[in-house]
Design a protein around this motif. Structure first.
Motif, PDB file in Angstrom:
ATOM      1  N   LEU A  88       0.828  -1.199   0.000  1.00  0.00           N
ATOM      2  CA  LEU A  88       0.000   0.000   0.000  1.00  0.00           C
ATOM      3  C   LEU A  88       0.868   1.256   0.000  1.00  0.00           C
ATOM      4  N   ALA A  89       1.896   1.272   0.851  1.00  0.00           N
ATOM      5  CA  ALA A  89       2.806   2.419   0.903  1.00  0.00           C
ATOM      6  C   ALA A  89       3.534   2.591  -0.434  1.00  0.00           C
ATOM      7  N   LYS A  90       4.006   1.497  -0.989  1.00  0.00           N
ATOM      8  CA  LYS A  90       4.712   1.531  -2.282  1.00  0.00           C
ATOM      9  C   LYS A  90       3.795   2.070  -3.378  1.00  0.00           C
ATOM     10  N   ASN A  91       2.565   1.578  -3.426  1.00  0.00           N
ATOM     11  CA  ASN A  91       1.617   2.025  -4.442  1.00  0.00           C
ATOM     12  C   ASN A  91       1.277   3.500  -4.286  1.00  0.00           C
ATOM     13  N   LEU A  92       1.165   3.968  -3.046  1.00  0.00           N
ATOM     14  CA  LEU A  92       0.874   5.375  -2.801  1.00  0.00           C
ATOM     15  C   LEU A  92       2.009   6.256  -3.315  1.00  0.00           C
ATOM     16  N   ILE A  93       3.243   5.874  -3.021  1.00  0.00           N
ATOM     17  CA  ILE A  93       4.392   6.651  -3.487  1.00  0.00           C
ATOM     18  C   ILE A  93       4.448   6.650  -5.009  1.00  0.00           C
ATOM     19  N   GLU A  94       4.196   5.510  -5.619  1.00  0.00           N
ATOM     20  CA  GLU A  94       4.189   5.431  -7.084  1.00  0.00           C
ATOM     21  C   GLU A  94       3.088   6.327  -7.669  1.00  0.00           C
ATOM     22  N   LYS A  95       1.959   6.390  -7.014  1.00  0.00           N
ATOM     23  CA  LYS A  95       0.866   7.253  -7.463  1.00  0.00           C
ATOM     24  C   LYS A  95       1.262   8.727  -7.369  1.00  0.00           C
ATOM     25  N   VAL A  96       1.910   9.098  -6.277  1.00  0.00           N
ATOM     26  CA  VAL A  96       2.377  10.473  -6.105  1.00  0.00           C
ATOM     27  C   VAL A  96       3.370  10.838  -7.210  1.00  0.00           C
ATOM     28  N   LEU A  97       4.253   9.904  -7.545  1.00  0.00           N
ATOM     29  CA  LEU A  97       5.264  10.177  -8.572  1.00  0.00           C
ATOM     30  C   LEU A  97       4.642  10.483  -9.931  1.00  0.00           C
ATOM     31  N   LEU A  98       3.466   9.957 -10.194  1.00  0.00           N
ATOM     32  CA  LEU A  98       2.783  10.258 -11.456  1.00  0.00           C
ATOM     33  C   LEU A  98       2.460  11.745 -11.583  1.00  0.00           C
ATOM     34  N   GLU A  99       2.372  12.432 -10.442  1.00  0.00           N
ATOM     35  CA  GLU A  99       2.087  13.869 -10.430  1.00  0.00           C
ATOM     36  C   GLU A  99       3.359  14.715 -10.470  1.00  0.00           C
ATOM     37  N   CYS A 100       4.519  14.075 -10.556  1.00  0.00           N
ATOM     38  CA  CYS A 100       5.792  14.786 -10.426  1.00  0.00           C
ATOM     39  C   CYS A 100       6.610  14.826 -11.718  1.00  0.00           C
ATOM     40  N   LYS A 101       5.983  14.674 -12.850  1.00  0.00           N
ATOM     41  CA  LYS A 101       6.684  14.754 -14.131  1.00  0.00           C
ATOM     42  C   LYS A 101       7.184  16.171 -14.352  1.00  0.00           C
ATOM     43  N   GLY A 102       8.246  16.295 -15.148  1.00  0.00           N
ATOM     44  CA  GLY A 102       8.770  17.621 -15.432  1.00  0.00           C
ATOM     45  C   GLY A 102       9.685  17.635 -16.631  1.00  0.00           C
ATOM     46  N   GLU A 103      10.090  18.816 -17.016  1.00  0.00           N
ATOM     47  CA  GLU A 103      10.976  18.987 -18.171  1.00  0.00           C
ATOM     48  C   GLU A 103      12.438  18.732 -17.821  1.00  0.00           C
ATOM     49  N   THR A 104      12.805  18.956 -16.547  1.00  0.00           N
ATOM     50  CA  THR A 104      14.174  18.705 -16.089  1.00  0.00           C
ATOM     51  C   THR A 104      14.114  17.857 -14.823  1.00  0.00           C
ATOM     52  N   TRP A 105      15.219  17.192 -14.490  1.00  0.00           N
ATOM     53  CA  TRP A 105      15.247  16.394 -13.267  1.00  0.00           C
ATOM     54  C   TRP A 105      15.115  17.299 -12.041  1.00  0.00           C
ATOM     55  N   GLU A 106      15.674  18.503 -12.093  1.00  0.00           N
ATOM     56  CA  GLU A 106      15.549  19.444 -10.983  1.00  0.00           C
ATOM     57  C   GLU A 106      14.075  19.800 -10.742  1.00  0.00           C
ATOM     58  N   GLU A 107      13.335  20.020 -11.811  1.00  0.00           N
ATOM     59  CA  GLU A 107      11.904  20.304 -11.685  1.00  0.00           C
ATOM     60  C   GLU A 107      11.174  19.108 -11.067  1.00  0.00           C
TER      61      GLU A 107
END
Length: 109
Positions: A75-94
């Motif tokens: 559950l914790a792993k899936n939650l973190i993976e879900k959050v990461l879907l909202e963290c896309k960006g043009e640069t790694w810093e972003e």
């Protein structure tokens, strides 16, 4: 577009109880299809332990705190993976700046 992925998730200490714990999580997060990771930290806890902490400390102020009913690694792993879907960006810093809204990195805040 850079897509962050959870490459591994480590539990600092396995909880003694399924419904009363506060454990650190180490999330190794990197770019999809690229070798290498940055390390981010979360804490996984339950309402029971949170109440205990509040009774003794009177406050809890912590970024990266995940509250679950009982210990459930997936559950914790899936939650973190879900959050990461909202963290896309043009640069790694972003991307890392977006991730750090939810947790703390190996480089601090």
């Amino acid at each position: 577009m850079i897509i962050p992925v959870l490459k591994s998730l480590g539990v600092g200490i396995e909880p003694d109880s399924v419904d009363d714990f506060w454990v650190p999580l180490r999330a190794d997060i990197g770019e999809e299809g690229i070798e290498g990771v940055d390390v981010f930290y979360f804490h996984l806890t339950t309402p029971k332990r949170l109440i205990y902490v509040l009774q003794h400390e009177r406050t809890v102020f912590e970024r990266g705190l995940i509250i679950v009913e009982k210990y459930d690694y997936d559950l914790a792993k899936n939650l973190i993976e879900k959050v990461l879907l909202e963290c896309k960006g043009e640069t790694w810093e972003e991307v890392t700046n977006k991730i750090m809204k939810y947790c703390v990195s190996e480089y601090g805040d």
